[in-house]
Design a protein around this motif. Structure first.
Motif, PDB file in Angstrom:
ATOM      1  N   ILE A 255      43.228  95.541  54.473  1.00  0.00           N
ATOM      2  CA  ILE A 255      44.434  96.164  54.202  1.00  0.00           C
ATOM      3  C   ILE A 255      44.909  97.628  55.136  1.00  0.00           C
ATOM      4  O   ILE A 255      46.018  97.884  55.473  1.00  0.00           O
ATOM      5  CB  ILE A 255      44.909  96.362  52.983  1.00  0.00           C
ATOM      6  CG1 ILE A 255      44.127  97.275  52.090  1.00  0.00           C
ATOM      7  CG2 ILE A 255      44.963  95.181  52.130  1.00  0.00           C
ATOM      8  CD1 ILE A 255      44.371  97.627  50.784  1.00  0.00           C
ATOM      9  N   MET A 256      43.444  98.259  55.719  1.00  0.00           N
ATOM     10  CA  MET A 256      43.989  99.228  56.208  1.00  0.00           C
ATOM     11  C   MET A 256      43.491  99.191  57.874  1.00  0.00           C
ATOM     12  O   MET A 256      43.806 100.280  58.521  1.00  0.00           O
ATOM     13  CB  MET A 256      42.828 100.520  55.601  1.00  0.00           C
ATOM     14  CG  MET A 256      43.229 100.895  54.257  1.00  0.00           C
ATOM     15  SD  MET A 256      45.011 101.914  54.273  1.00  0.00           S
ATOM     16  CE  MET A 256      44.484 103.316  55.259  1.00  0.00           C
ATOM     17  N   SER A 257      43.637  98.077  58.219  1.00  0.00           N
ATOM     18  CA  SER A 257      43.275  97.633  59.633  1.00  0.00           C
ATOM     19  C   SER A 257      44.638  97.517  60.212  1.00  0.00           C
ATOM     20  O   SER A 257      45.431  96.891  59.834  1.00  0.00           O
ATOM     21  CB  SER A 257      42.370  96.360  59.751  1.00  0.00           C
ATOM     22  OG  SER A 257      42.390  96.014  60.899  1.00  0.00           O
ATOM     23  N   ALA A 258      44.814  98.225  61.566  1.00  0.00           N
ATOM     24  CA  ALA A 258      45.738  98.257  62.334  1.00  0.00           C
ATOM     25  C   ALA A 258      45.802  96.761  62.834  1.00  0.00           C
ATOM     26  O   ALA A 258      46.978  96.143  63.295  1.00  0.00           O
ATOM     27  CB  ALA A 258      46.085  99.357  63.372  1.00  0.00           C
ATOM     28  N   VAL A 296      48.316 102.633  62.940  1.00  0.00           N
ATOM     29  CA  VAL A 296      48.772 102.419  64.172  1.00  0.00           C
ATOM     30  C   VAL A 296      49.252 100.991  64.334  1.00  0.00           C
ATOM     31  O   VAL A 296      48.913 100.242  63.576  1.00  0.00           O
ATOM     32  CB  VAL A 296      47.806 102.298  65.317  1.00  0.00           C
ATOM     33  CG1 VAL A 296      48.035 101.777  66.450  1.00  0.00           C
ATOM     34  CG2 VAL A 296      46.986 103.793  65.447  1.00  0.00           C
ATOM     35  N   ILE A 297      50.868 100.897  64.923  1.00  0.00           N
ATOM     36  CA  ILE A 297      51.316  99.702  65.017  1.00  0.00           C
ATOM     37  C   ILE A 297      51.009  99.388  66.395  1.00  0.00           C
ATOM     38  O   ILE A 297      51.663  99.817  67.547  1.00  0.00           O
ATOM     39  CB  ILE A 297      52.823  99.848  64.850  1.00  0.00           C
ATOM     40  CG1 ILE A 297      53.150 100.403  63.480  1.00  0.00           C
ATOM     41  CG2 ILE A 297      53.597  98.534  65.134  1.00  0.00           C
ATOM     42  CD1 ILE A 297      54.518 100.685  63.292  1.00  0.00           C
ATOM     43  N   LYS A 298      50.068  98.324  66.692  1.00  0.00           N
ATOM     44  CA  LYS A 298      49.359  97.966  67.916  1.00  0.00           C
ATOM     45  C   LYS A 298      50.463  97.565  69.127  1.00  0.00           C
ATOM     46  O   LYS A 298      49.995  98.036  70.265  1.00  0.00           O
ATOM     47  CB  LYS A 298      48.258  97.180  67.681  1.00  0.00           C
ATOM     48  CG  LYS A 298      47.204  97.451  66.852  1.00  0.00           C
ATOM     49  CD  LYS A 298      45.965  96.833  66.856  1.00  0.00           C
ATOM     50  CE  LYS A 298      45.349  96.624  68.397  1.00  0.00           C
ATOM     51  NZ  LYS A 298      44.020  95.948  68.309  1.00  0.00           N
ATOM     52  N   GLU A 299      51.475  96.774  68.669  1.00  0.00           N
ATOM     53  CA  GLU A 299      52.446  96.453  69.712  1.00  0.00           C
ATOM     54  C   GLU A 299      53.367  97.663  70.203  1.00  0.00           C
ATOM     55  O   GLU A 299      54.117  97.420  71.020  1.00  0.00           O
ATOM     56  CB  GLU A 299      53.288  95.244  69.223  1.00  0.00           C
ATOM     57  CG  GLU A 299      53.932  95.436  67.959  1.00  0.00           C
ATOM     58  CD  GLU A 299      53.229  94.821  66.683  1.00  0.00           C
ATOM     59  OE1 GLU A 299      53.924  94.186  66.227  1.00  0.00           O
ATOM     60  OE2 GLU A 299      52.102  95.155  66.536  1.00  0.00           O
TER      61      GLU A 299
END
Length: 443
Positions: A255-258, A296-299
């Protein structure tokens, strides 16, 4: 009595001792499909995103941002969605965009999470808890679902409050599912109809324990026992759900992984929508991340966190894309509600009888202010939301203001929106100060 801190875990122990009887997941689903009432019951979901919705421009121009629709009248269905609100274009016909709202004193920065759903003085329960205590579903122990944020840490900046006590959401959607529906063969424990009182098997032990306690300790024991009895009472009051109920177990992701942020958020949407569609609860709050979001929001950006982007520390395009991502999550949640049937009127979608309130703990992330707050009311709401007769609606409510802000002009206290919503749902808020309703929002 520390084991009572986890009430459901304790009750699962009782179930294992045959004091309570479990229902199976397939059995629950069969009961759910047994009957429908045909009487619509409005559901309410608060969807709270962090760090504002870019109400000001990237260059800092007040009220020149990308959220509020562009309109030439204070109350109109003739408006153009802005660059960020355009993400919700599919639901324009069911949308009411409000403008002219202030939260608190308008300058509390990231502390806005302490009052975004509450009264201005931060003394009482948030509106989701107020409504949840009055609008019961089939399971009284699930009065107000609180989902997210998965981007949590020691700051605990959560937006839902029971009185002066902050509520802790379930950050893991899989655990949220298990809390509501159970797991394996123990879906949700329910008191056996032919059982004796819960404490009968240990009555003599309780009596002996009480004889050894001081007056203060006895009071504490009684409070704990009453708490257990209340949970059991709620479970005994649980009635069969009344529509198609298909509680599909969600995937387990870090749940804490971007890397899995989108997956985790989608799972939160799925669990909340399923809970409402099963009729278990009628009120929920989805908090997406938290104020000063760090995941982070990777996109959008592989390096910069959303908080930095909201503060315009990076490029303008990243700022725009980040704000769009949060609003897109609201759109995806509306999509999820649209896919489910209403528990009481299964010929209608769940969204037809749900109101979703989209807001943030601040208006804009860079100046961290709370005047000119973003507020969208969207959904069918059983026909009670005045959303422009199928065309959508923009409504500037400044003429009903409580006070004048030096920069934003006339502003309406946000607690009055909650008072107005509560009245529409047949409930009153316990808030001090001005709780007069704002006219012409609900029928």
């Amino acid at each position: 009595m520390s084991f009572l801190k986890s009430r459901r875990r304790f009750l699962q122990t009782l179930a294992g001792a045959s004091i309570l009887t479990p229902l199976s997941l397939p059995g629950l689903a069969r009961i759910a499909q047994a009957s429908t009432t045909g009487q619509a019951k409005t559901k309410v979901v608060f969807f709270v995103v962090p760090d504002g919705l870019a109400t000001d421009s990237f260059q800092g121009g007040f009220n020149q941002g990308l959220w509020f629709p562009k309109a030439n009248a204070l109350d109109t269905s003739d408006f153009i969605l802005n660059e960020i609100s355009q993400e919700l274009a599919d639901y324009r016909s069911q949308s009411l965009y409000l403008q002219g709202i202030i939260l608190g004193l308008g300058n509390s920065g990231h502390n806005g999470w302490t009052e975004v759903l509450r009264d201005k003085n931060k003394q009482y329960s948030s509106i989701d808890v107020v409504l949840g205590n009055a609008l019961l579903g089939t399971d009284p122990s699930q009065r107000s679902i609180f989902s997210g944020p998965h981007a949590s840490d020691s700051t605990n900046w959560f937006v839902s409050w029971d009185g002066k006590n902050i509520r802790r959401p379930e950050s893991d959607p899989k655990l949220l599912f298990e809390n509501i529906f159970g797991s394996g063969n123990q879906v949700r424990a329910k008191a056996a109809t032919n059982s004796k009182h819960l404490f009968d098997p240990i009555y003599s032990d309780i009596k002996l324990l009480r004889s050894k306690l001081s007056v203060t300790e006895k009071q504490k024991l009684d409070i704990h026992l009453d708490s257990v009895e209340q949970v059991v009472s709620d479970m005994e009051a649980t009635i069969p759900t009344t529509a198609e109920c298909n509680p599909l177990v969600v995937d387990e992701n870090p749940i804490m992984s971007a890397e899995y942020r989108n997956n985790v958020q989608a799972s939160h949407h799925q669990v909340v929508a399923t809970t409402l569609s099963c009729g278990i609860s009628r009120v929920a709050t989805i908090q997406v991340g938290r104020s000063a979001d760090q995941v982070v929001i990777k996109e959008v950006s592989i390096n910069a966190n959303p908080h930095d982007l909201a503060h315009r520390y990076k490029s303008e395009q990243e700022w725009i894309d980040c704000r769009k991502w949060y609003v897109r999550q609201a759109k995806l949640f509306l999509d999820e509600l649209s896919r489910h049937a209403d528990p009481d009127v299964p010929s209608d979608s769940l969204l037809d009888h749900t109101l979703v309130v989209l807001t943030s703990e601040m208006s804009d992330g860079a100046p961290e202010h709370q005047y000119n707050q973003p507020m969208l009311l969207v959904g069918g709401m059983s026909g009670r939301l005045k959303s422009g007769q199928g065309n959508g609606r923009y409504y500037n409510i400044q003429e009903y203001a409580d006070r004048n802000h030096w920069k934003a002009g006339q502003q309406v206290d946000q607690q009055r929106i909650w008072a107005t919503l509560a009245e529409a749902m047949g409930v009153s808020v316990p808030y001090d100060g001005n709780v007069s309703t704002v006219p012409n929002i609900f029928s």
